[in-house]
Motif scaffolding. Sequence first.
Motif, PDB file in Angstrom:
ATOM      1  N   UNK A   1       0.824  -1.200   0.000  1.00 13.59           N
ATOM      2  CA  UNK A   1       0.000   0.000   0.000  1.00 13.59           C
ATOM      3  C   UNK A   1       0.865   1.260   0.000  1.00 13.59           C
ATOM      4  N   UNK A   2       1.908   1.250   0.807  1.00 12.35           N
ATOM      5  CA  UNK A   2       2.817   2.394   0.894  1.00 12.35           C
ATOM      6  C   UNK A   2       3.566   2.589  -0.414  1.00 12.35           C
ATOM      7  N   UNK A   3       3.964   1.490  -1.022  1.00 10.69           N
ATOM      8  CA  UNK A   3       4.671   1.556  -2.307  1.00 10.69           C
ATOM      9  C   UNK A   3       3.753   2.106  -3.396  1.00 10.69           C
ATOM     10  N   UNK A   4       2.480   1.767  -3.344  1.00 12.93           N
ATOM     11  CA  UNK A   4       1.546   2.271  -4.346  1.00 12.93           C
ATOM     12  C   UNK A   4       1.354   3.768  -4.264  1.00 12.93           C
ATOM     13  N   UNK A   5       1.471   4.319  -3.054  1.00 15.39           N
ATOM     14  CA  UNK A   5       1.330   5.760  -2.898  1.00 15.39           C
ATOM     15  C   UNK A   5       2.588   6.515  -3.318  1.00 15.39           C
ATOM     16  N   UNK A   6       3.747   5.878  -3.224  1.00 14.58           N
ATOM     17  CA  UNK A   6       5.024   6.529  -3.530  1.00 14.58           C
ATOM     18  C   UNK A   6       5.793   5.669  -4.515  1.00 14.58           C
ATOM     19  N   UNK A   7       5.354   5.699  -5.771  1.00 16.13           N
ATOM     20  CA  UNK A   7       5.856   4.769  -6.779  1.00 16.13           C
ATOM     21  C   UNK A   7       7.353   4.952  -7.026  1.00 16.13           C
ATOM     22  N   UNK A   8       7.813   6.183  -7.128  1.00 15.82           N
ATOM     23  CA  UNK A   8       9.204   6.440  -7.504  1.00 15.82           C
ATOM     24  C   UNK A   8      10.115   6.668  -6.311  1.00 15.82           C
ATOM     25  N   UNK A   9       9.584   6.664  -5.089  1.00 13.51           N
ATOM     26  CA  UNK A   9      10.388   6.993  -3.918  1.00 13.51           C
ATOM     27  C   UNK A   9      10.842   5.702  -3.219  1.00 13.51           C
ATOM     28  N   UNK A  10      11.879   5.102  -3.777  1.00 15.59           N
ATOM     29  CA  UNK A  10      12.386   3.858  -3.228  1.00 15.59           C
ATOM     30  C   UNK A  10      13.040   4.061  -1.872  1.00 15.59           C
ATOM     31  N   UNK A  11      13.568   5.252  -1.599  1.00 18.43           N
ATOM     32  CA  UNK A  11      14.212   5.490  -0.315  1.00 18.43           C
ATOM     33  C   UNK A  11      13.199   5.391   0.823  1.00 18.43           C
ATOM     34  N   UNK A  12      12.012   5.935   0.628  1.00 18.28           N
ATOM     35  CA  UNK A  12      10.967   5.831   1.647  1.00 18.28           C
ATOM     36  C   UNK A  12      10.468   4.387   1.790  1.00 18.28           C
ATOM     37  N   UNK A  13      10.405   3.685   0.677  1.00 15.74           N
ATOM     38  CA  UNK A  13       9.987   2.278   0.746  1.00 15.74           C
ATOM     39  C   UNK A  13      10.998   1.440   1.518  1.00 15.74           C
ATOM     40  N   UNK A  14      12.282   1.673   1.278  1.00 18.23           N
ATOM     41  CA  UNK A  14      13.322   0.941   2.007  1.00 18.23           C
ATOM     42  C   UNK A  14      13.308   1.291   3.488  1.00 18.23           C
ATOM     43  N   UNK A  15      13.050   2.550   3.807  1.00 12.43           N
ATOM     44  CA  UNK A  15      12.943   2.941   5.212  1.00 12.43           C
ATOM     45  C   UNK A  15      11.752   2.243   5.867  1.00 12.43           C
ATOM     46  N   UNK A  16      10.649   2.136   5.152  1.00 12.61           N
ATOM     47  CA  UNK A  16       9.456   1.463   5.667  1.00 12.61           C
ATOM     48  C   UNK A  16       9.757  -0.015   5.926  1.00 12.61           C
ATOM     49  N   UNK A  17      10.419  -0.668   4.980  1.00 13.48           N
ATOM     50  CA  UNK A  17      10.759  -2.085   5.141  1.00 13.48           C
ATOM     51  C   UNK A  17      11.699  -2.285   6.321  1.00 13.48           C
ATOM     52  N   UNK A  18      12.675  -1.416   6.480  1.00 14.64           N
ATOM     53  CA  UNK A  18      13.622  -1.524   7.592  1.00 14.64           C
ATOM     54  C   UNK A  18      12.917  -1.447   8.933  1.00 14.64           C
ATOM     55  N   UNK A  19      12.030  -0.486   9.079  1.00  8.70           N
ATOM     56  CA  UNK A  19      11.329  -0.306  10.354  1.00  8.70           C
ATOM     57  C   UNK A  19      10.385  -1.457  10.661  1.00  8.70           C
TER      58      UNK A  19
END
Length: 275
Positions: free
Chosen positions: A230-248
């Motif tokens: 769901x988070x990835x769908x909202x921020x398609x091009x922002x891989x840095x935020x996706x990686x931060x989400x996965x880490x947490x």
Amino acid sequence: MNTFGWRDFARIMTLLLVSAVILIPISATVLGGFKTTGELRTEPFGIPENWHFEFYGEILADAQFYRYLWNSLFISLFTVALTLLLGAMAAYAFAQVRFFGSRFLFNYMLIGLMFPFAAAIMPLFLIVRDIGVLDTPWGVVLPQAAFGLAFSIMFFRTFFEQMPPELFEAARVDGCGYIRFFFYFTLPLSAPILATIAVFVFVQTWNNYLLPLIMLNDRDGYTWTLGVMDYRGERVAEWNRTLAFVTLTLAPAVVFFLAAQRYIVAGLTGGSVKG
């Protein structure tokens, strides 16, 4: 005097290689959350030139993130509790109680280890729907615990069979039955194998994606694996935020593993399958 031979060298190199295969992607994920999108594309495995803490900060300030974690934690803890309780009770019966068909029933239950999880998705969905727990945490907890029983029973049974029979005989002389002996003696003495199975079940449930995807439709009930989608769908091009989400979201599973690691070696040794 021990000499350092080629076998020791090969063992160390193998361990280093395996460690690198595991740690390099994890470190890249953690560091990727501190980088800008441009830096992540040019230096995906390097140290950030400028540490951007705001990406982690935005996620930690989002209430939906904690809802994902709570849903995953609720499902994982109840799955662990059900698997440990039912698996230990069934394995105790197979190990200590002699009854007709016990060997056949035990082997039949172990068939679950060879049954592919994906092949049961459609029957599981129909059963969960018919009993009225679809789109609830129990729609994930019950099937997940059921699929973890074969693994837990196999380890528990071997561990219980290695317990000295004199202990039960002494307890029976004092009027202690099977059920009381199980809760007052067997479980307290089984802390290593309990912790080992709990870690495996918790990590497997925490990282499960397919079962929550099928059983959960409400966004407020999503686990963290669906939350990433769901988070990835909202921020398609922002891989840095996706990686931060996965880490947490991976952090609780790592903490749970580290907290129980001192029991794992003893549990695997005590619950290993005898040849």
